[in-house]
Each structure stands twice: as structure tokens, then as C-alpha cells.
Design an enzyme around this catalytic site. Structure first.
Site, PDB file in Angstrom:
ATOM      1  N   ASP A 274      33.406  88.184 -48.872  1.00 23.34           N
ATOM      2  CA  ASP A 274      34.119  89.111 -49.691  1.00 23.34           C
ATOM      3  C   ASP A 274      35.378  90.084 -49.098  1.00 23.34           C
ATOM      4  O   ASP A 274      35.209  90.631 -49.237  1.00 23.34           O
ATOM      5  CB  ASP A 274      32.675  89.687 -50.822  1.00 23.34           C
ATOM      6  CG  ASP A 274      34.104  90.481 -51.634  1.00 23.34           C
ATOM      7  OD1 ASP A 274      35.394  90.030 -52.270  1.00 23.34           O
ATOM      8  OD2 ASP A 274      33.891  90.958 -52.400  1.00 23.34           O
TER       9      ASP A 274
ATOM     10  N   HIS B 271      27.127  98.544 -52.288  1.00 23.36           N
ATOM     11  CA  HIS B 271      25.720  96.886 -52.175  1.00 23.36           C
ATOM     12  C   HIS B 271      25.708  96.719 -50.167  1.00 23.36           C
ATOM     13  O   HIS B 271      26.950  97.244 -49.058  1.00 23.36           O
ATOM     14  CB  HIS B 271      26.523  96.125 -52.570  1.00 23.36           C
ATOM     15  CG  HIS B 271      27.644  95.736 -52.245  1.00 23.36           C
ATOM     16  ND1 HIS B 271      28.708  95.532 -54.355  1.00 23.36           N
ATOM     17  CD2 HIS B 271      28.612  95.373 -51.797  1.00 23.36           C
ATOM     18  CE1 HIS B 271      30.236  96.256 -53.591  1.00 23.36           C
ATOM     19  NE2 HIS B 271      30.218  95.885 -52.334  1.00 23.36           N
TER      20      HIS B 271
ATOM     21  N   GLN C 128      26.397  89.264 -52.552  1.00 24.95           N
ATOM     22  CA  GLN C 128      26.183  90.842 -52.702  1.00 24.95           C
ATOM     23  C   GLN C 128      25.264  91.871 -53.404  1.00 24.95           C
ATOM     24  O   GLN C 128      25.233  91.686 -54.893  1.00 24.95           O
ATOM     25  CB  GLN C 128      27.900  91.793 -53.154  1.00 24.95           C
ATOM     26  CG  GLN C 128      28.379  90.796 -52.314  1.00 24.95           C
ATOM     27  CD  GLN C 128      29.917  91.395 -52.199  1.00 24.95           C
ATOM     28  OE1 GLN C 128      30.529  90.406 -53.260  1.00 24.95           O
ATOM     29  NE2 GLN C 128      30.649  91.924 -51.767  1.00 24.95           N
TER      30      GLN C 128
ATOM     31  N   ASP D  23      33.701 102.284 -51.542  1.00 25.83           N
ATOM     32  CA  ASP D  23      34.245 101.155 -51.865  1.00 25.83           C
ATOM     33  C   ASP D  23      33.961 100.909 -53.456  1.00 25.83           C
ATOM     34  O   ASP D  23      32.015 101.832 -53.104  1.00 25.83           O
ATOM     35  CB  ASP D  23      33.991 100.183 -51.266  1.00 25.83           C
ATOM     36  CG  ASP D  23      34.591  98.827 -51.908  1.00 25.83           C
ATOM     37  OD1 ASP D  23      35.125  98.399 -52.415  1.00 25.83           O
ATOM     38  OD2 ASP D  23      33.566  97.914 -52.144  1.00 25.83           O
TER      39      ASP D  23
ATOM     40  N   GLU E 214      37.079 104.417 -54.637  1.00 30.34           N
ATOM     41  CA  GLU E 214      37.425 102.936 -55.162  1.00 30.34           C
ATOM     42  C   GLU E 214      37.262 103.259 -56.339  1.00 30.34           C
ATOM     43  O   GLU E 214      36.879 102.053 -56.549  1.00 30.34           O
ATOM     44  CB  GLU E 214      37.495 102.060 -54.091  1.00 30.34           C
ATOM     45  CG  GLU E 214      38.497 100.917 -54.495  1.00 30.34           C
ATOM     46  CD  GLU E 214      37.985 100.142 -54.792  1.00 30.34           C
ATOM     47  OE1 GLU E 214      38.619  99.155 -55.762  1.00 30.34           O
ATOM     48  OE2 GLU E 214      36.900  99.503 -55.161  1.00 30.34           O
TER      49      GLU E 214
ATOM     50  N   HIS F 111      44.713  94.703 -51.735  1.00 28.30           N
ATOM     51  CA  HIS F 111      44.270  92.881 -51.369  1.00 28.30           C
ATOM     52  C   HIS F 111      43.313  92.339 -52.896  1.00 28.30           C
ATOM     53  O   HIS F 111      43.179  91.094 -53.015  1.00 28.30           O
ATOM     54  CB  HIS F 111      43.267  93.276 -50.457  1.00 28.30           C
ATOM     55  CG  HIS F 111      41.986  94.607 -50.587  1.00 28.30           C
ATOM     56  ND1 HIS F 111      41.849  95.327 -51.234  1.00 28.30           N
ATOM     57  CD2 HIS F 111      40.090  94.001 -50.857  1.00 28.30           C
ATOM     58  CE1 HIS F 111      41.089  96.333 -51.643  1.00 28.30           C
ATOM     59  NE2 HIS F 111      40.245  94.811 -51.459  1.00 28.30           N
ATOM     60  N   ASP F 112      43.430  93.066 -53.611  1.00 33.24           N
ATOM     61  CA  ASP F 112      42.829  92.425 -55.146  1.00 33.24           C
ATOM     62  C   ASP F 112      43.912  92.372 -55.726  1.00 33.24           C
ATOM     63  O   ASP F 112      45.217  92.257 -55.974  1.00 33.24           O
ATOM     64  CB  ASP F 112      41.688  94.734 -55.411  1.00 33.24           C
ATOM     65  CG  ASP F 112      40.355  93.849 -55.141  1.00 33.24           C
ATOM     66  OD1 ASP F 112      39.926  93.238 -54.271  1.00 33.24           O
ATOM     67  OD2 ASP F 112      40.051  95.258 -55.117  1.00 33.24           O
TER      68      ASP F 112
ATOM     69  N   ARG G 171      42.625  85.707 -55.098  1.00 32.75           N
ATOM     70  CA  ARG G 171      43.353  87.190 -54.339  1.00 32.75           C
ATOM     71  C   ARG G 171      43.527  87.317 -52.948  1.00 32.75           C
ATOM     72  O   ARG G 171      43.908  87.903 -52.468  1.00 32.75           O
ATOM     73  CB  ARG G 171      42.176  88.384 -54.587  1.00 32.75           C
ATOM     74  CG  ARG G 171      42.087  89.130 -55.978  1.00 32.75           C
ATOM     75  CD  ARG G 171      40.717  89.971 -55.957  1.00 32.75           C
ATOM     76  NE  ARG G 171      39.135  89.558 -55.120  1.00 32.75           N
ATOM     77  CZ  ARG G 171      37.905  90.109 -54.672  1.00 32.75           C
ATOM     78  NH1 ARG G 171      37.988  91.617 -55.228  1.00 32.75           N
ATOM     79  NH2 ARG G 171      37.112  89.126 -54.602  1.00 32.75           N
TER      80      ARG G 171
HETATM   81  C1  GLC Z   1      36.318  96.465 -54.055  1.00 28.93           C
HETATM   82  C2  GLC Z   1      37.351  95.639 -53.377  1.00 28.93           C
HETATM   83  C3  GLC Z   1      37.139  94.645 -53.303  1.00 28.93           C
HETATM   84  C4  GLC Z   1      35.403  93.780 -53.398  1.00 28.93           C
HETATM   85  C5  GLC Z   1      34.910  94.792 -54.752  1.00 28.93           C
HETATM   86  C6  GLC Z   1      33.361  94.575 -53.988  1.00 28.93           C
HETATM   87  O1  GLC Z   1      36.440  96.794 -55.458  1.00 28.93           O
HETATM   88  O2  GLC Z   1      38.716  96.494 -53.217  1.00 28.93           O
HETATM   89  O3  GLC Z   1      37.748  93.550 -52.520  1.00 28.93           O
HETATM   90  O4  GLC Z   1      35.502  92.366 -53.784  1.00 28.93           O
HETATM   91  O5  GLC Z   1      35.256  95.827 -53.858  1.00 28.93           O
HETATM   92  O6  GLC Z   1      32.926  95.367 -52.591  1.00 28.93           O
END
Ligand code: GLC
Length: 640
Positions: free
Chosen positions: A131, A174, A242, A274, A316, A385-386, A510
């Protein structure tokens, strides 16, 4: 309960650490006990946390300790509220191969004006089940793809020498299923199974599922995965590889706090936490944004404040507008949780305005966004990146006169290029057949129409796409917060479809907007008139203007100007005697703006200088107009 005396020295005057610890102890213990009072590991967990804080301080280098003091000396104006900070987020491998090479790119960032780097996760993560690095199998070992811990330390030192700032992630929610704790859990070690959420059968998972949404409904439906090695189910909200950490177990918090301090002592300036919205789970709820998640964050903030106070925290949380504000702390904890959050709502609203040419939905959400407490800030951005989620309120869409369902349908069709005549070239991400929800993938340039314009080789369309790119960046640069560019956007990278050939990535579109950086573009950047040159020099100029104007630093000093024209968004940034007026035309048509817009806030400037257009204007009568070409903007300062 451990008494404060166990960590403080009895002899006064106390040292720096002891003073900070003494000041923090009551709140720390209170918050801790809110979560763990009745837990069998209550005492062990607290002892471990207190030891971890002490050790983190002991291990902190004298240069980082001095830097902490230097950063704190700017209070009450936090060091991170500076208008001179501008960031870029990048995948080290896709940008330049490895960390060693990144040192040689620092000149490039300086040339652009970027002095703050967010390295996407560089710690060990299994290839193909990664991921993008957000499935960490070792929080302390740099993945060999990127280099070594030594390389990271050398980079950090060089960045510090150049007065640049560093951001890394702590993937708090995670671990990878290949992490040591997960491997031990697979082998049946109960203590480590308790680090995650394990269940013998589907009874409790099914109960959870009834209220939990799905994050990746296409690639990873459901929130639990079967673990064949131990015949149990484990909670896996994101991908099945995860595994969600169980923060109801205080030992998990203690371990992860230790990892946080490991990053702090590497010299991280801002820690990106995150997915904090997910860190506490409770059956019967969405398992997002729960009050206990905030308590955990506040606790982390207090611990960091004692041992490594120069490190700011970014939460985030990409959540609904009403929820995001809570990540800055509420009530007596206001401004005592995360220092930063992403302004994801504003980001999505800008995409809304760009697709409709209408700013009314954006305006309807602003009252809420202005509630952010003084002393905290946004990361402002147009792309990362998302994916882009359209998670703002239905009521704002209705207030603008649109039907929420039809409106979102239009935006999704527009950005995926399905809407007739749309120049955007993105794609739908995480389409949920059950709910009809979807989010949007695509690079800044491709969503603004550059990919298509280049394909049809149409000069007018190319120019318009570039105007849109710079309009989007300009609003996010001047609205308040630290701007965070996404690598490639400064050099007009369009979507990169090579991910489709990679089995470890093809299930996740993505990757289309996470390009393998094309360094051949450097030549084009130098060649006047190319798209690369216009986007690069435009971005560079915006950063330079921003760093000259202290008034645009985030001091909770933004006033929206009445939308005299529904296509033109405008705000005033004011501090002491300084004023900056910013107006953005989101439509494809020229728009008129009454000169009254510059007077409604009490000031009556006679003359203005537009820093972007490098032109002076005389302010005219209220019944006369400033003409803004399609997708144009102005950054205007009153002058004599
Ligand atoms: C956050 C990251 C994303 C990831 C997710 C799980 O949102 O920005 O890219 O897939 O966490 O870790």
C-alpha cells in the site's frame, strides 16, 4: 496508578525534562486513565510510557534539544506557522531511486522554493503487499529499496544544514501482516494476538460490519480477514495485509509511542500520523472519529511535548468537515491535539468549483472551516498521493441550488472524463456498488485537462489547462496553512499508466497519479513556453510571492469577501497594517468584479499592486469593475 514522583527528581531546581514532565503529568495520567483505568495492564502500560518518554529525552541529541528550544522560543507564534515554509510530498523511489540520490536533488527543491519534504513511507514494507509503504513490517528499518537508516540520517543532517524541514509518517493504525507482532500472533501467541483484534468466529466481526463502512470496497471488501495460520479472523480495515492495531491494549500504545520517538530523534520536524480517525474501534459504531481516538492523540501530543517538543503533529484525518475540527482538540484540550490537519475539505471544494465554474458550494462550507483554533494550521494542497473524496456536506450542495446526488454524479463524470466535453482525464476510485459512492484519482495536470490538451495538440486548451493548474495552486497557497505540493505537479507530470503492468499496483488506480518521475522534463523546464516551463516557473513564482508576505501565514486572519460574483472566490488576509486581497475566477469565462469588493472590509485602498500579474491598479468606483480573464487570479496589496 503511578505517582508523578516516580519520574520527577526530588531535588529542585529541576532540569528541563523534569519541569516539562511535572507540568504534563496530571493531564497525562488523567487522559491515560480515561482509556485504561480498568485494564489489567494499566500499571504496566503507564510505567512503560513514562520510561519511554524519559528514554526518548535521554536519547535526543544535543543539537535536536537545542533546536527544540529554538523552535519553542518563537511562541506564541509557532515556528510552523511561517509563510516561508512550503512543502513537497514524494515517493523517494519513484522520484529519484533512493535516499542517497535525494541528497543530490536538494538543489532542485531550493530552486523551486520548497524547504519542507514529506517522504512517503520508507520503512520496511513487503513488496506487492505494501500500500505504497503504508503496510509497515519494521518501523525502524529503512526498506532496502530506499537505502539505509544511515542514508536517512545523512539526508536529515544535510537538510537541517540547509534549513529545510522533514516530515515522515507514523503508520499508527495498523501494521503489515508480516510485522514481527503479527507473525507471533499467527503462531498463536495470545499476548501478540491481543496487539490486534482477533476473533474465533464471525459473530463479533459480523456485529462490527453492520456499522462499519468499507475503505477499499473493490480491492479489499469487508473489514476482517481470515488468518489460516491460527484459524481466526483479524480486523483489517484497509487491505487484508494491513492489520489494525488494538489500542484498547495500553501496551500497544507504549510500543507505538516508542516508535514515534524513534522518528522524533531522527530529526523529524512534523510527524504525519497516518489514518488517526481509525485508531479506536467499538462495535456498533463506524469505528471512525471516536472520542477515544482523540484522547489517544492528545496523550501522544503531551508525551511529545515533554521529550521532543520541536516535533509538530499532523493528523491525517480525511473526514467530514464537522469532524475535522475535533482533531485540533476540543473544550479544555483545544489546540492541544494535532498541530496540523489536511484541509481536505477545501481541496475537494476547489475541485468542485473548477468543474462547475461556481464557487457557491465552496462558500457554503467556509463558516465551518474558519473555526480552526488559533495556533493550529492546515496542510493545504490540491493533490496528494491519495484520491479526492467529495465528502463535504449535502446541505452545502443544496444551499448552492444543486441536487447533492446529481451534483456528485456530475463531478465524478467530469473528472473521469465521461462527461461530454470534459477535458479532465482521471478515473473513479473505490467505487462502492452497494452505496454508489466513488472517489477520484488523477494527477493535477490530467484533471485540469493538460493530458487531453497535449494529446489533441491544441495550444488554447494547453494554455487553459495551465491556467487551471496555477489557479488551483494559488488558492491553496494563499488560503492559510503550509502548502504541500505533490511531486511531479510542479513539472506538469500527467497521469502515469505504467502501474497497470505491475501486479502489486494494478488493483489500485491511485498509482496513476504517483508518477515515475521523468527527469528528462528538466530540459523542458528550462525551455521557455513549454507546459513544463510555464507550470514550473508559475509554481516557483507563487512560492516566492508567498514567502515575501508574512501576512499570508496562518494567523487565523482570513476574511471571505462577499461573493459579488458567483464565479469569483475572494478573501482578505490581514495582520496589523498589512493587507492582501486574493481573487480567483473559477469559470471559463471572463468575469467582472465590482471594486466595492476591496472596500467592504473597512479599508478603502486607492491603489493596488498585483504580485502575480506584476501590475498596478487604481481602485475605481463601486459601479465599475475589475476584469478577470478565465481561470485568472490576483494577489493584490494596497500601495501608495
Ligand atoms: C492513509 C494513506 C493512504 C493509505 C491509508 C492506509 O490514508 O494516506 O495512502 O492507503 O492511510 O494506511
Amino acid at each position: 496508578m503511578t505517582s508523578p514522583a516516580t519520574v520527577t527528581s526530588n531535588s529542585l531546581p529541576v532540569g528541563l525534562f523534569e519541569k516539562r514532565m511535572q507540568a504534563a503529568m496530571d493531564s497525562l495520567v488523567l487522559l491515560y486513565n480515561t482509556l485504561y483505568d480498568h485494564h489489567p495492564h494499566q500499571k504496566a502500560g503507564l510505567d512503560k510510557i513514562l520510561q519511554t518518554i524519559r528514554r526518548a529525552f535521554d536519547l535526543r541529541s544535543s543539537s535536536l534539544r537545542n533546536r527544540d528550544i529554538e523552535k519553542l522560543s518563537t511562541e506564541p507564534e509557532h515556528w510552523f506557522l511561517s509563510n516561508k515554509m512550503c512543502g513537497m510530498s514524494l515517493y523517494v523511489d519513484r522520484f529519484c531511486g533512493n535516499i542517497g540520490n535525494l541528497i543530490h536533488k536538494l538543489d532542485y527543491f531550493e530552486k523551486l522554493g520548497v524547504n519542507f519534504l514529506h517522504l512517503m513511507p520508507v520503512f520496511e514494507s513487503p513488496e506487492g503487499e505494501s500500500d505504497g509503504g503504508y503496510a509497515v513490517s519494521d518501523f525502524r528499518k529503512v526498506d532496502k529499496r530506499f537505502g539505509s537508516l544511515k542514508d536517512l540520517e545523512v539526508l536529515e543532517e544535510e537538510m537541517r544544514r540547509r534549513n529545510m524541514y522533514l516530515m515522515l509518517d507514523i503508520v499508527l493504525n495498523h501494521t503489515s501482516h508480516r510485522h514481527e507482532w503479527a507473525e507471533k500472533a499467527k503462531k498463536g501467541e495470545a499476548g501478540f494476538q491481543d496487539y490486534f483484534y482477533f476473533f474465533n468466529d464471525r459473530t463479533i466481526p459480523d456485529e462490527y460490519e453492520r456499522a462499519m463502512p468499507e475503505i477499499f470496497p473493490e480491492a479489499a471488501p469487508g473489514n476482517f480477514s481470515w488468518v489460516a495460520e491460527c484459524n481466526k479472523w483479524v480486523m483489517s480495515v484497509f487491505h487484508n495485509y494491513q492489520w489494525d492495531l488494538n489500542y484498547t491494549n495500553p501496551l500497544v500504545l507504549a510500543e507505538m509511542l516508542d516508535n514515534i520517538f524513534f522518528y522524533a530523534n531522527l530529526g523529524v520536524d512534523i510527524l504525519r500520523i497516518d489514518a488517526p480517525a481509525f485508531i479506536w474501534k467499538q462495535a456498533g459504531t463506524s469505528c471512525q472519529n471516536l472520542p477515544q481516538a482523540h484522547t489517544l492523540l492528545q496523550l501522544i501530543k503531551i508525551c511529545v511535548g515533554v521529550a521532543t517538543p520541536g516535533m509538530a503533529l499532523l493528523g491525517e484525518a480525511i473526514v467530514a468537515p464537522a469532524e475535522i475540527m475535533k482533531y485540533f482538540g476540543t473544550g479544555s484540550m483545544q489546540a492541544k491535539e494535532c498541530d496540523f490537519a489536511y484541509n481536505a475539505t477545501q481541496m475537494a471544494l476547489q475541485w468542485d468549483a473548477l468543474a462547475t465554474g461556481d464557487i457557491r458550494v465552496m462558500m457554503a462550507e467556509q463558516e465551518q472551516l474558519l473555526k480552526k483554533p488559533y495556533g493550529t494550521s492546515w496542510i493545504t494542497y490540491t493533490r496528494c498521493h491519495d484520491d479526492i473524496g467529495l465528502g463535504y456536506n449535502d446541505s452545502s450542495i443544496s444551499q448552492a441550488g444543486y441536487d447533492p446526488y446529481q451534483h456528485r454524479k456530475y463531478l465524478k463524470e467530469y473528472y473521469s472524463g465521461a462527461y461530454p466535453g470534459s477535458p479532465a482525464r482521471g478515473a473513479l476510485f473505490a467505487v462502492n456498488e452497494k452505496t454508489g459512492d466513488a472517489r477520484i484519482s488523477g494527477s493535477l495536470a490530467s484533471l485540469c485537462g493538460l493530458e487531453y490538451a497535449l494529446q489533441i495538440n491544441d495550444e488554447t486548451a494547453i494554455s487553459q489547462a495551465i491556467d487551471k493548474i496555477l489557479l488551483m495552486q494559488a488558492q491553496s497557497f494563499f488560503i492559510g496553512g503550509v502548502p504541500m505540493l505533490f511531486y511531479g505537479d510542479e513539472s506538469a507530470h500527467i497521469n502515469d499508466y505504467s502501474y497497470q503492468q505491475d501486479d502489486g499496483k494494478s488493483y489500485d488506480n491511485r498509482w496513476m497519479h504517483r508518477p515515475v518521475y521523468d527527469w528528462n522534463k528538466q530540459e523542458k523546464i528550462l525551455q521557455s513556453g513549454t507546459a513544463e516551463n510555464r507550470v514550473f516557473t508559475g509554481t516557483q513564482k507563487l512560492i516566492a510571492i508567498r514567502s515575501k508576505l508574512p501576512v499570508v501565514a496562518d494567523k487565523k486572519n482570513l476574511t471571505w469577501i462577499t461573493p459579488h460574483n458567483q464565479h469569483v472566490a475572494g478573501f482578505l488576509r490581514a495582520w496589523e497594517n498589512d493587507r492582501i486581497y486574493c481573487f480567483f475566477n473559477f469559470s471559463g469565462q471572463p468575469q467582472q468584479l465590482t471594486w466595492y469588493a476591496f472596500k467592504e472590509n473597512g479599508m478603502k485602498p486607492a491603489r493596488l499592486y498585483d504580485h502575480w500579474g506584476e501590475k498596478h491598479y487604481d481602485v475605481r468606483n463601486d459601479n465599475e469593475y475589475l476584469l478577470l480573464p478565465p481561470y485568472a487570479f490576483v494577489i493584490m496589496e494596497p500601495v501608495q
